[in-house]
Design a protein around this motif. Structure first.
Motif, PDB file in Angstrom:
ATOM      1  N   ALA A 152       0.900  -1.293   0.021  1.00 17.95           N
ATOM      2  CA  ALA A 152       0.173   0.127  -0.068  1.00 17.95           C
ATOM      3  C   ALA A 152       0.742   1.164   0.034  1.00 17.95           C
ATOM      4  CB  ALA A 152      -0.934  -0.005   1.192  1.00 17.95           C
ATOM      5  N   GLU A 153       1.897   1.102   0.509  1.00 21.16           N
ATOM      6  CA  GLU A 153       2.860   2.379   0.629  1.00 21.16           C
ATOM      7  C   GLU A 153       3.572   2.738  -0.646  1.00 21.16           C
ATOM      8  OE1 GLU A 153       2.802  -0.095   2.857  1.00 21.16           O
ATOM      9  OE2 GLU A 153       1.969   0.905   4.509  1.00 21.16           O
ATOM     10  N   GLN A 154       3.659   1.498  -1.293  1.00 14.68           N
ATOM     11  CA  GLN A 154       4.373   1.647  -2.728  1.00 14.68           C
ATOM     12  C   GLN A 154       3.607   2.097  -3.919  1.00 14.68           C
ATOM     13  OE1 GLN A 154       5.944  -2.250  -2.840  1.00 14.68           O
ATOM     14  NE2 GLN A 154       8.106  -1.591  -2.157  1.00 14.68           N
ATOM     15  N   ASN A 155       2.291   2.094  -3.511  1.00 17.14           N
ATOM     16  CA  ASN A 155       1.169   2.535  -4.645  1.00 17.14           C
ATOM     17  C   ASN A 155       1.546   3.861  -5.077  1.00 17.14           C
ATOM     18  OD1 ASN A 155       0.008  -0.148  -4.969  1.00 17.14           O
ATOM     19  ND2 ASN A 155      -1.742   0.600  -3.539  1.00 17.14           N
ATOM     20  N   THR A 156       1.241   4.054  -6.404  1.00 15.47           N
ATOM     21  CA  THR A 156       1.076   5.475  -6.973  1.00 15.47           C
ATOM     22  C   THR A 156       0.056   6.336  -6.307  1.00 15.47           C
ATOM     23  OG1 THR A 156      -0.190   4.978  -8.609  1.00 15.47           O
ATOM     24  CG2 THR A 156       2.106   4.705  -8.823  1.00 15.47           C
ATOM     25  N   PRO A 157       0.206   7.581  -6.344  1.00 13.60           N
ATOM     26  CA  PRO A 157      -1.174   8.325  -5.610  1.00 13.60           C
ATOM     27  C   PRO A 157      -2.140   7.913  -6.457  1.00 13.60           C
ATOM     28  CG  PRO A 157       0.869   9.654  -5.969  1.00 13.60           C
ATOM     29  CD  PRO A 157       1.132   8.390  -6.523  1.00 13.60           C
ATOM     30  N   ALA A 158      -2.288   7.783  -7.707  1.00  8.44           N
ATOM     31  CA  ALA A 158      -3.489   7.267  -8.203  1.00  8.44           C
ATOM     32  C   ALA A 158      -3.972   6.072  -7.825  1.00  8.44           C
ATOM     33  CB  ALA A 158      -3.286   7.365  -9.692  1.00  8.44           C
ATOM     34  N   MET A 159      -3.163   5.029  -7.478  1.00  7.38           N
ATOM     35  CA  MET A 159      -3.644   3.666  -7.174  1.00  7.38           C
ATOM     36  C   MET A 159      -4.309   3.689  -5.707  1.00  7.38           C
ATOM     37  SD  MET A 159      -0.457   1.627  -8.770  1.00  7.38           S
ATOM     38  CE  MET A 159      -0.987  -0.094  -7.951  1.00  7.38           C
ATOM     39  N   ARG A 160      -3.462   4.807  -4.945  1.00  6.40           N
ATOM     40  CA  ARG A 160      -3.846   4.875  -3.490  1.00  6.40           C
ATOM     41  C   ARG A 160      -5.318   5.437  -3.427  1.00  6.40           C
ATOM     42  NH1 ARG A 160       1.481   6.107  -2.353  1.00  6.40           N
ATOM     43  NH2 ARG A 160       1.270   8.415  -2.488  1.00  6.40           N
TER      44      ARG A 160
END
Length: 322
Positions: A152-160
């Motif tokens: 979850a921490e590595q997700n891109t802003p769009a994915m988050r």
């Protein structure tokens, strides 16, 4: 300048070319020359525009600036970003590792292509993979290609934003395994001249029917709880575009591409008149010339192409080294 002799000359340092160069040059007795028109970077010095997962084909500096010639059919041409850098199009596209499916390779077999059964390529996929997750029966641990599931921490802003429902929700529609067939022709003997590219989208009307159905389904999903509670409005095609001919016209006017073109010099059996190369990339009618990249896939697979292109290059390199 002093002349040098090479045993192998590889044109293009994309995913397949880089694999071939690395594997074939592992034999110190073999002299290998890798040619690439674009720049090279040390592993830790690639510019942000190439390493940021939020940016896809975002820099003209590392792009050949190709586009299709489909305006007469679609009302507009379609950009065809192609990487001009070591790493090729894998350096400018998203880094998505999805294997082609067993059904994709079953279609290869139906064409009479031998040596590419799912059981055979699965071993090759596993051998190239380095991942700590998944079942051992399906995943490799010590291969040269790191493949990771994002935390979850590595997700891109769009994915988050999607996961946390704090931003825009995009229901993208696409047609995989299209029936329409594109065309690529050389415009000149000059390798710097852009080729003539026609995607021929919707040449087979079934493809448009399928995309219309995909948009209708996406609308239905977006208008159904729990997503409906999170949707402010439909951005595209937009609520003003109805469900009939207006929707079909809107799709044609705005259609784009997945950036995964393949199969311009497809492999095939000796009896296949449409095949340009054999099952191992050897060009028919010519000696000492092979094509090894996504262009030899006999048809577009049903998933992103990068990891399959790498797998094909690994297997052909192994065959050439045997």
């Amino acid at each position: 300048m002093m002349k040098q002799a090479f045993d192998v000359i590889i044109v293009g340092a994309g995913s397949a070319g880089a694999v071939l160069a690395a594997r074939l040059s592992a034999d110190a007795r073999r002299r290998v020359l890798l040619l690439e028109a674009g720049p090279n970077f040390a592993p830790n010095s690639y510019p942000t525009v190439l390493t940021d997962a939020n940016v896809v084909a975002g820099s003209p500096t590392f792009d050949w600036k190709y586009h299709t010639e489909d305006a007469a059919r679609l009302g507009h041409d379609v950009p065809v970003p192609r990487g001009r850098v070591v790493g090729g199009s894998s350096a400018v596209n998203g880094t998505v590792a999805i294997r082609a499916r067993p059904a994709d390779f079953a279609r290869w077999a139906k064409r009479g292509i031998e040596g590419w059964s799912w059981e055979t390529v699965l071993a090759a996929y596993k051998a190239l993979e380095n991942t700590p997750t998944g079942d051992d029966a399906w995943h490799g641990r010590r291969g040269p290609l790191p493949i990771r599931q994002r935390t979850a921490e590595q997700n891109t802003p769009a994915m988050r934003a999607f996961v946390e429902t704090g931003g825009a929700i995009v229901l993208a529609c696409a047609v995989v395994l299209p029936k329409s067939v594109g065309q690529l022709r050389l415009s000149s003997r000059d390798p710097r001249a852009a080729p003539h590219i026609h995607y021929n989208f919707f040449d087979d009307p079934v493809d448009l029917d399928r995309l219309v159905e995909a948009v209708r389904l996406s609308r239905k999903i977006g208008r159904t709880a729990p997503l409906s509670d999170l949707v402010d409005h439909e951005m595209a095609p937009g609520s003003a575009v109805g469900d009939g001919e207006a929707l079909r016209a809107n799709i044609v006017a705005n259609v784009g591409a997945y950036l995964h073109p393949t199969s311009t010099v497809p492999m095939g059996a000796a009896t296949d008149p449409t095949a340009v190369v054999d099952a191992w990339g050897k060009v028919r009618g010519l000696r000492a010339l092979r094509v090894v990249d996504a262009s030899i896939l006999p048809e577009i697979p049903s998933v992103p192409t990068n990891v399959t292109t790498i797998m094909v290059a690994e297997r052909i390199a192994a065959k050439l080294s045997a």
